[in-house]
Design a protein around this motif. Structure first.
Motif, short mmCIF file in Angstrom:
data_model
loop_
_atom_site.label_atom_id
_atom_site.label_comp_id
_atom_site.label_asym_id
_atom_site.label_seq_id
_atom_site.Cartn_x
_atom_site.Cartn_y
_atom_site.Cartn_z
N HIS A 181 0.64 -1.36 0.19
CA HIS A 181 -0.07 0.13 -0.09
C HIS A 181 0.81 1.13 0.06
O HIS A 181 0.24 2.32 -0.19
N ALA A 182 2.03 1.16 0.06
CA ALA A 182 2.95 2.29 0.27
C ALA A 182 4.21 2.44 -0.72
O ALA A 182 4.96 1.59 -0.64
N GLY A 183 4.20 3.36 -1.51
CA GLY A 183 5.15 3.39 -2.30
C GLY A 183 5.14 2.84 -3.80
O GLY A 183 4.74 1.87 -4.01
N ALA A 184 5.99 3.51 -4.56
CA ALA A 184 5.96 3.04 -6.16
C ALA A 184 6.77 1.73 -6.25
O ALA A 184 6.04 1.21 -7.34
N THR A 185 7.59 1.48 -5.47
CA THR A 185 8.34 0.32 -5.69
C THR A 185 7.31 -0.90 -5.68
O THR A 185 7.22 -1.71 -6.31
N SER A 186 6.56 -0.83 -4.65
CA SER A 186 5.55 -2.24 -4.53
C SER A 186 4.31 -1.96 -5.47
O SER A 186 3.94 -3.04 -6.12
N ARG A 187 3.91 -0.67 -5.68
CA ARG A 187 2.69 -0.44 -6.48
C ARG A 187 2.87 -0.67 -7.91
O ARG A 187 1.96 -1.30 -8.59
N ALA A 188 3.98 -0.86 -8.36
CA ALA A 188 4.30 -0.92 -9.94
C ALA A 188 4.20 -2.46 -9.97
O ALA A 188 3.72 -3.02 -11.10
N TYR A 189 4.21 -3.42 -9.10
CA TYR A 189 4.10 -4.64 -8.88
C TYR A 189 2.47 -5.16 -8.81
O TYR A 189 1.90 -5.72 -9.65
N PHE A 190 2.11 -4.56 -7.67
CA PHE A 190 0.71 -5.13 -7.11
C PHE A 190 -0.21 -4.44 -8.17
O PHE A 190 -1.44 -5.37 -8.32
N ALA A 191 -0.07 -3.43 -8.86
CA ALA A 191 -1.18 -2.71 -9.45
C ALA A 191 -1.31 -3.67 -10.98
O ALA A 191 -2.56 -3.63 -11.28
N PHE A 192 -0.66 -4.49 -10.99
CA PHE A 192 -0.69 -5.16 -12.48
C PHE A 192 -1.04 -6.65 -12.18
O PHE A 192 -1.25 -7.28 -13.10
#
Length: 283
Positions: free
Chosen positions: A144-155
Motif C-alpha cells: 500500500h505504500a510507495g511506487a516500488t511495490s505499487r508497480a507490481y501489485f497494480a498489475f
C-alpha cells in the motif's frame, strides 16, 4: 536430400521438443495429457507418450496416476533452486540496474513479490544517492505504500490482489502514506492507466521513487525502480528517466520470458502507449 542448416533432426529434434514441452508450462498451463500434447505440438500419439514418459523418468514431470496427466516434477524445483542460489534473478538484473544508476545518478532497484510486500533482491547505488546507513537488498516494501511495490501489485489480476490484500492492516510510515483501501485501489488504477508508479515519501519520508512492472510471460513478477533523495538537488526530473527505466524493465521481461526484448516504445500491457505519459502535477 540433405537437410537445411537450421533444421533439427534425430537427437537434436528430440531435445528441442522436450524443451518446448517444459517451456509451455505457465500459470494457465499446469499439466498435459498425451492426446492433448500430441494435438498441440503436431506429434504422433506414441511420440507424445514417449516424450512425456522420458521427462517424467528424469523427474522434470510427474504423472498423476488418477488423471493420467503430466505436471511439473521435482527436478524443476531443484533446478530453479540451484539457479537462484547461484545468483539467479539478481544476476540477470544487476547489469541493467548498473546502467540505469550510471545514467540517472539515482539508485536502481529490482524487487520481487513476498506475500503482501515486494522484496529488494538487487540494488545499485547512483552517484546522487539516496545516502543510507542500511542496505536496500532484502528490504520489504508494503503493497500500500510507495511506487516500488505499487508497480507490481497494480498489475496483478484485481481479484488476486484483493484476495491477498483485503482486510490487512496498513501501517502508516509518514503523513503521506495512503491508508484507506479505496485510496490505495485508486492509486493502483492510476499506475495501470499510466504504465508506471511514482511516489513521494509514502514509505520513506525522505525519498521519491519511480517504478515500472517486470513481467514473466503474462503476469507481473516484480518491479524495477529508481529512487532519489527528496532533499537532493538534481539537474533533471525523476520522470525524465521513465523511458530508459521502461526499456530496462522490458529487457528484463524479455530475459525472463525467453524472448528478444522489444523496442523501448512498445505498448505496455493493459493499454499503455508509446507516447510519453503526461507528467503528473503532484507526484
Amino acid at each position: 536430400m540433405s537437410t537445411g542448416p537450421t533444421e533439427r533432426t534425430g537427437p537434436l529434434q528430440t531435445v528441442d521438443r522436450a524443451l518446448d514441452v517444459l517451456l509451455s508450462f505457465d500459470e494457465y498451463r499446469t499439466s498435459w495429457g498425451v492426446m492433448e500434447l500430441a494435438e498441440e505440438f503436431g506429434l504422433a500419439r506414441s511420440t507424445a507418450q514417449r516424450l512425456l514418459a522420458s521427462l517424467a523418468g528424469k523427474g522434470f514431470l510427474r504423472a498423476d496416476p488418477d488423471t493420467r496427466r503430466y505436471g511439473m516434477g521435482p527436478a524443476m524445483w531443484r533446478m530453479a533452486g540451484l539457479w537462484e542460489r547461484s545468483g539467479g534473478l539478481s544476476a540477470l538484473a544487476e547489469p541493467l540496474l548498473a546502467e540505469l544508476a550510471r545514467a540517472s545518478g539515482r539508485t536502481s532497484l529490482f524487487c520481487v513479490p513476498d506475500g503482501a510486500h515486494v522484496r529488494c533482491i538487487a540494488a545499485v547505488s547512483g552517484s546522487e544517492g539516496p545516502r543510507r546507513s542500511h542496505p536496500f537488498v532484502d528490504e520489504l516494501y508494503p503493497a500500500h505504500a510507495g511506487a516500488t511495490s505499487r508497480a507490481y501489485f497494480a498489475f496483478l489480476d484485481p481479484a488476486e490482489r484483493r484476495a491477498l490484500l483485503a482486510g490487512r492492516p496498513s501501517a502508516r510510515f509518514s503523513d503521506l502514506t495512503p491508508f484507506d483501501e479505496r485510496e490505495v485501489e485508486e492509486l493502483f488504477d492510476t499506475a495501470v492507466e499510466e504504465g508506471y508508479a511514482i511516489s513521494q515519501g509514502e514509505y520513506d519520508a525522505a525519498s521519491r521513487a519511480l517504478a515500472v512492472p517486470v513481467f514473466g510471460g503474462k503476469r507481473p513478477v516484480g518491479s524495477v525502480s529508481l529512487v532519489e533523495n527528496k532533499h537532493s538537488d538534481h539537474d533533471d526530473d525523476l520522470l525524465d528517466h521513465l523511458a530508459p527505466l521502461r526499456a530496462s524493465a522490458d529487457e528484463l521481461t524479455g530475459l525472463l520470458s525467453n524472448r528478444r526484448p522489444a523496442p523501448p516504445t512498445r505498448r505496455w500491457r493493459r493499454g499503455h502507449g508509446s507516447r510519453p505519459s503526461p507528467r503528473p502535477t503532484t507526484p
